[in-house]
Design an enzyme around this catalytic site. Structure first.
Site, PDB file in Angstrom:
ATOM      1  CG  ASP A  40       2.376  -9.911   4.526  1.00 20.36           C
ATOM      2  OD1 ASP A  40       1.769 -10.753   5.227  1.00 20.36           O
ATOM      3  OD2 ASP A  40       3.145  -9.057   5.009  1.00 20.36           O
ATOM      4  CE1 TYR A  45       4.571  -3.595   7.223  1.00 26.17           C
ATOM      5  CE2 TYR A  45       3.412  -4.605   5.398  1.00 26.17           C
ATOM      6  CZ  TYR A  45       4.201  -4.722   6.521  1.00 26.17           C
ATOM      7  OH  TYR A  45       4.629  -5.970   6.926  1.00 26.17           O
ATOM      8  CE  LYS A  74       2.274  -8.601   8.535  1.00 21.69           C
ATOM      9  NZ  LYS A  74       2.096  -7.973   7.210  1.00 21.69           N
ATOM     10  CG  HIS A 107       2.849  -5.600  12.662  1.00 12.52           C
ATOM     11  ND1 HIS A 107       2.576  -4.617  11.747  1.00 12.52           N
ATOM     12  CD2 HIS A 107       4.067  -6.085  12.305  1.00 12.52           C
ATOM     13  CE1 HIS A 107       3.565  -4.524  10.867  1.00 12.52           C
ATOM     14  NE2 HIS A 107       4.491  -5.401  11.201  1.00 12.52           N
TER      15      HIS A 107
END
Length: 322
Positions: A40, A45, A74, A107
């Site tokens: 994931d 990130y 996302k 997201h």
């Protein structure tokens, strides 16, 4: 042709949030080596390039095939306009060194002012971090337009499935009223302190699977000062009693609770021993009484709440939950 369907998503995934870039590739490789097949990820990130390096090395070494992996990423808030969705997923695919994603998610249901990839990537929450008074700046982009962009990349085969994160019941009702492609996944924060029963019930009514992020609750947020050690569900009596009966750790009990209520889960760790522990959830079951007592711990305690952290860190009060 990849013929995977969403029913084949591995119920225990490996969450990539907060993995530092300098160790991320090795951590991803180790997770795949230990048997994880559901990764994931997200552009926000800031480690997708390293995630891609870990995946590529694992594939080259024959640890698994691409068809055996389930990779999620996302769409970030700054790319909500329809024309910006395609370059966003293309950037993620390039960094991940993949031809397609198994699942691509919106997201947050938050549109922010566009920041070109060449200007700053990932864009983050501030429109201009170098400003004298940096702040989060919203954009007037309706979620219906964002979903059109998601349907575009789905039609192009870049994302085999599309879905949403952090939506509430009202937004899901709205999405279902205009979507030509029904969302194939709802990813939400869910743990014993935030059981989200009405939302899970609505998703079940519409045959939308659910993935729970932060399935251990406070543990993901201690280092961010968004939770306290006293808020850990692992010390609750109902969890400790179930752990004693089953011979499992409190963390395994809480993760099993998440699996057993029908959600996929994406715990995160960089420690191999924890990777093994977090995946060892299928040789025991919790009783109905144990499930009920753990569910009864619900406090509607949300750790990942833009209405809180945006006001504290990004100079804008931006609630999305009532």
């Amino acid at each position: 042709m990849n013929t995977k369907t969403l029913t084949q998503i591995p119920p225990v995934g490996f969450g990539l949030w907060k993995l530092p870039p300098e160790t991320c590739a090795d951590t991803v490789y180790k997770a795949i080596e230990l048997g994880y097949r559901h990764l994931d990820s997200a552009s926000d990130y800031g480690n997708e390039r390293e995630v891609g390096m870990g995946i590529k090395r694992a594939l080259n070494d024959g640890l698994c095939t691409r068809d055996e992996l389930w990779v999620t990423s996302k769409l970030w808030n700054t790319h909500h306009a329809r024309e910006h969705v395609l370059p966003a997923i293309e950037k993620s695919l390039s960094d991940l060194q993949l031809d397609y994603l198994d699942l691509y998610l919106v997201h947050f249901p938050i549109a922010q002012t566009y920041v070109p990839i060449e200007t700053r990537y990932p864009a983050g929450w501030f429109f201009d971090p170098a400003a004298d008074a940096p702040r989060m700046v919203p954009a007037k982009v309706p979620l219906s337009e964002t979903w059109q962009g998601m349907e575009d990349i789905h039609a192009a085969g870049l994302a085999r499935q599309i879905g949403v994160c952090n939506y509430n019941t009202g937004l899901l009702h709205d999405l279902l009223s205009y979507a030509h492609v029904k969302p194939a996944m709802m990813q939400i924060e869910a743990h014993p302190y935030l059981t989200q029963e009405p939302l899970l019930r609505l998703c079940a009514m519409n045959d939308i699977p659910v993935t729970a992020f932060s399935p251990l609750g406070a543990l993901s947020y201690l280092e961010l000062d968004m939770a306290t050690q006293q808020e850990s569900v692992l010390s609750q009596q109902s969890v400790l009693e179930a752990a004693k009966r089953t011979g499992k750790t409190p963390a395994q009990v809480v993760l099993r609770w998440g699996i057993q209520r029908g959600t996929a889960i994406i715990p995160k760790t960089s420690k191999p021993e924890r990777m093994i522990e977090n995946a060892a959830l299928f040789d025991f079951e919790l009783s109905d009484a144990e499930m009920q007592s753990i569910s009864a711990l619900n406090q509607n305690r949300r750790f990942n709440d833009p209405g809180v952290f945006c006001a504290q860190a990004f100079n804008r009060f931006h609630p999305i939950y009532d």
